[in-house]
Design a protein around this motif. Structure first.
Motif, PDB file in Angstrom:
ATOM      1  N   SER A 112      -5.663   5.133  -0.928  1.00  0.00           N
ATOM      2  CA  SER A 112      -5.044   3.869  -1.339  1.00  0.00           C
ATOM      3  C   SER A 112      -3.682   4.150  -1.958  1.00  0.00           C
ATOM      4  O   SER A 112      -3.568   5.025  -2.825  1.00  0.00           O
ATOM      5  CB  SER A 112      -5.935   3.173  -2.372  1.00  0.00           C
ATOM      6  OG  SER A 112      -5.211   2.150  -3.035  1.00  0.00           O
ATOM      7  N   ASN A 167      -6.663  -7.416  -3.561  1.00  0.00           N
ATOM      8  CA  ASN A 167      -7.280  -6.812  -2.371  1.00  0.00           C
ATOM      9  C   ASN A 167      -6.216  -6.859  -1.291  1.00  0.00           C
ATOM     10  O   ASN A 167      -6.030  -7.888  -0.630  1.00  0.00           O
ATOM     11  CB  ASN A 167      -8.537  -7.565  -1.945  1.00  0.00           C
ATOM     12  CG  ASN A 167      -9.236  -6.878  -0.773  1.00  0.00           C
ATOM     13  OD1 ASN A 167      -8.680  -5.951  -0.166  1.00  0.00           O
ATOM     14  ND2 ASN A 167     -10.437  -7.323  -0.453  1.00  0.00           N
ATOM     15  N   ALA A 168      -5.508  -5.755  -1.130  1.00  0.00           N
ATOM     16  CA  ALA A 168      -4.406  -5.707  -0.157  1.00  0.00           C
ATOM     17  C   ALA A 168      -4.912  -5.431   1.255  1.00  0.00           C
ATOM     18  O   ALA A 168      -4.106  -5.247   2.173  1.00  0.00           O
ATOM     19  CB  ALA A 168      -3.384  -4.663  -0.578  1.00  0.00           C
ATOM     20  N   THR A 173      -3.545  -1.636   1.911  1.00  0.00           N
ATOM     21  CA  THR A 173      -3.956  -0.656   0.899  1.00  0.00           C
ATOM     22  C   THR A 173      -3.712   0.766   1.391  1.00  0.00           C
ATOM     23  O   THR A 173      -3.276   1.639   0.633  1.00  0.00           O
ATOM     24  CB  THR A 173      -5.481  -0.794   0.636  1.00  0.00           C
ATOM     25  OG1 THR A 173      -5.762  -2.127   0.261  1.00  0.00           O
ATOM     26  CG2 THR A 173      -5.968   0.198  -0.395  1.00  0.00           C
ATOM     27  N   HIS A 174      -4.045   0.974   2.672  1.00  0.00           N
ATOM     28  CA  HIS A 174      -4.069   2.323   3.243  1.00  0.00           C
ATOM     29  C   HIS A 174      -2.766   2.693   3.941  1.00  0.00           C
ATOM     30  O   HIS A 174      -2.627   3.816   4.420  1.00  0.00           O
ATOM     31  CB  HIS A 174      -5.225   2.432   4.248  1.00  0.00           C
ATOM     32  CG  HIS A 174      -6.489   1.763   3.798  1.00  0.00           C
ATOM     33  ND1 HIS A 174      -7.155   2.141   2.654  1.00  0.00           N
ATOM     34  CD2 HIS A 174      -7.201   0.709   4.311  1.00  0.00           C
ATOM     35  CE1 HIS A 174      -8.231   1.371   2.505  1.00  0.00           C
ATOM     36  NE2 HIS A 174      -8.275   0.484   3.495  1.00  0.00           N
ATOM     37  N   ILE A 199      -2.389   1.971  -3.782  1.00  0.00           N
ATOM     38  CA  ILE A 199      -2.435   1.095  -4.953  1.00  0.00           C
ATOM     39  C   ILE A 199      -3.129   1.755  -6.148  1.00  0.00           C
ATOM     40  O   ILE A 199      -2.718   1.575  -7.297  1.00  0.00           O
ATOM     41  CB  ILE A 199      -3.173  -0.209  -4.563  1.00  0.00           C
ATOM     42  CG1 ILE A 199      -2.350  -0.954  -3.514  1.00  0.00           C
ATOM     43  CG2 ILE A 199      -3.429  -1.101  -5.781  1.00  0.00           C
ATOM     44  CD1 ILE A 199      -3.125  -1.981  -2.747  1.00  0.00           C
ATOM     45  N   SER A 200      -4.174   2.541  -5.864  1.00  0.00           N
ATOM     46  CA  SER A 200      -5.061   3.020  -6.946  1.00  0.00           C
ATOM     47  C   SER A 200      -4.306   3.754  -8.055  1.00  0.00           C
ATOM     48  O   SER A 200      -4.685   3.629  -9.228  1.00  0.00           O
ATOM     49  CB  SER A 200      -6.134   3.941  -6.385  1.00  0.00           C
ATOM     50  OG  SER A 200      -6.932   3.263  -5.450  1.00  0.00           O
ATOM     51  N   ARG A 236      -9.666   4.886   5.459  1.00  0.00           N
ATOM     52  CA  ARG A 236      -9.807   3.889   4.379  1.00  0.00           C
ATOM     53  C   ARG A 236     -10.006   4.546   3.013  1.00  0.00           C
ATOM     54  O   ARG A 236     -10.144   3.865   2.003  1.00  0.00           O
ATOM     55  CB  ARG A 236     -11.000   2.968   4.663  1.00  0.00           C
ATOM     56  CG  ARG A 236     -10.836   2.129   5.910  1.00  0.00           C
ATOM     57  CD  ARG A 236     -11.982   1.138   6.063  1.00  0.00           C
ATOM     58  NE  ARG A 236     -12.131   0.723   7.441  1.00  0.00           N
ATOM     59  CZ  ARG A 236     -11.437  -0.284   8.007  1.00  0.00           C
ATOM     60  NH1 ARG A 236     -10.578  -0.984   7.312  1.00  0.00           N
ATOM     61  NH2 ARG A 236     -11.616  -0.588   9.278  1.00  0.00           N
ATOM     62  N   VAL A 291     -10.492   0.171 -10.324  1.00  0.00           N
ATOM     63  CA  VAL A 291     -10.774  -0.119  -8.915  1.00  0.00           C
ATOM     64  C   VAL A 291     -12.242  -0.502  -8.787  1.00  0.00           C
ATOM     65  O   VAL A 291     -13.112   0.173  -9.347  1.00  0.00           O
ATOM     66  CB  VAL A 291     -10.493   1.132  -8.041  1.00  0.00           C
ATOM     67  CG1 VAL A 291     -10.738   0.822  -6.570  1.00  0.00           C
ATOM     68  CG2 VAL A 291      -9.077   1.644  -8.263  1.00  0.00           C
ATOM     69  N   HIS A 324     -12.056  -4.035  -3.452  1.00  0.00           N
ATOM     70  CA  HIS A 324     -12.427  -4.021  -2.036  1.00  0.00           C
ATOM     71  C   HIS A 324     -13.864  -4.504  -1.903  1.00  0.00           C
ATOM     72  O   HIS A 324     -14.745  -4.041  -2.643  1.00  0.00           O
ATOM     73  CB  HIS A 324     -12.276  -2.619  -1.433  1.00  0.00           C
ATOM     74  CG  HIS A 324     -10.857  -2.162  -1.479  1.00  0.00           C
ATOM     75  ND1 HIS A 324      -9.907  -2.672  -0.636  1.00  0.00           N
ATOM     76  CD2 HIS A 324     -10.227  -1.309  -2.314  1.00  0.00           C
ATOM     77  CE1 HIS A 324      -8.744  -2.139  -0.933  1.00  0.00           C
ATOM     78  NE2 HIS A 324      -8.902  -1.311  -1.951  1.00  0.00           N
ATOM     79  N   CYS A 383       3.435  -2.557  -6.830  1.00  0.00           N
ATOM     80  CA  CYS A 383       2.381  -2.450  -7.868  1.00  0.00           C
ATOM     81  C   CYS A 383       2.857  -1.610  -9.050  1.00  0.00           C
ATOM     82  O   CYS A 383       2.478  -1.878 -10.200  1.00  0.00           O
ATOM     83  CB  CYS A 383       1.114  -1.840  -7.276  1.00  0.00           C
ATOM     84  SG  CYS A 383       0.244  -2.928  -6.143  1.00  0.00           S
ATOM     85  N   GLU A 413      -7.719  -3.369  -8.620  1.00  0.00           N
ATOM     86  CA  GLU A 413      -7.812  -3.278  -7.159  1.00  0.00           C
ATOM     87  C   GLU A 413      -9.267  -3.543  -6.760  1.00  0.00           C
ATOM     88  O   GLU A 413     -10.182  -2.937  -7.329  1.00  0.00           O
ATOM     89  CB  GLU A 413      -7.385  -1.874  -6.724  1.00  0.00           C
ATOM     90  CG  GLU A 413      -7.506  -1.629  -5.218  1.00  0.00           C
ATOM     91  CD  GLU A 413      -7.112  -0.194  -4.832  1.00  0.00           C
ATOM     92  OE1 GLU A 413      -6.651   0.581  -5.699  1.00  0.00           O
ATOM     93  OE2 GLU A 413      -7.293   0.137  -3.640  1.00  0.00           O
TER      94      GLU A 413
END
Ligand code: CA2
Length: 147
Positions: A113, A73-74, A78-79, A115-116, A110, A122, A99, A88, A97
């Motif tokens: 991401s 959970n960054a 993340t955004h 990361i996704s 938001r 996720v 949230h 990553c 991932e």
């Protein structure tokens, strides 16, 4: 198997502010719950939180070098963070991932991401239970019936 549960900025404030969004569980309670949950699933869970972006990147490199699965959970990075997305991309183990809130029901900034695109999967909007589901998935994926 060791699993890193990595948390980004402000998540050390869990349970202390904005309980209507993030719930009443404190970060220390969450960490203890995840370590205990991991033990039941034969996972050695290492829960960390940082407000320093470079430190999170160093932890992701550690996971990449050892092939550890990661629950991440960054938070706000993340955004915003191409650098965390790039770290990553180097992971070789599973990346889940997480949230706590449903980011897609919140402000448009938001919804994206970095990361996704690198994640195995996720989990959003399930509260802190999302972390336990992530650990269960990692246990199911990495352990054979003989274990
Ligand atoms: O829903 C999540 O888990 C988030 O990653 C949390 C981040 C937010 O920026 C993301 O969009 C979604 C914020 C973490 C801040 O955590 C707090 C916890 C308690 C009180 C205040 C902040």
């Amino acid at each position: 198997m060791k699993v890193l549960v990595l948390n980004g900025p402000n998540l050390n404030r869990l349970g202390k502010r904005e309980p209507e969004i993030y719930g009443r569980t404190t970060f220390d309670d969450l960490a203890a719950t995840l370590v205990a949950h991991g033990r039941k699933r034969s996972l050695d869970v290492d829960v960390r939180q940082t407000n320093n972006e470079g430190e999170l990147i160093d932890w992701l490199h550690e996971a990449a070098d050892h092939g550890h699965p990661v629950v991440l959970n960054a938070a706000a990075w993340t955004h915003t963070s191409v650098a965390i997305g790039d770290a990553c991309a180097q992971l070789t183990g599973l990346l889940i991932e997480v949230h706590i809130s449903n980011v897609h029901r919140r402000e448009p900034f938001r919804h994206h991401s970095y990361i996704s695109a690198h994640a195995t999967g996720v989990i959003v909007g399930l509260g802190v239970r999302g972390y336990e589901h992530a650990l269960d998935f990692i246990a199911d994926e990495t352990q054979t019936d003989a274990e």
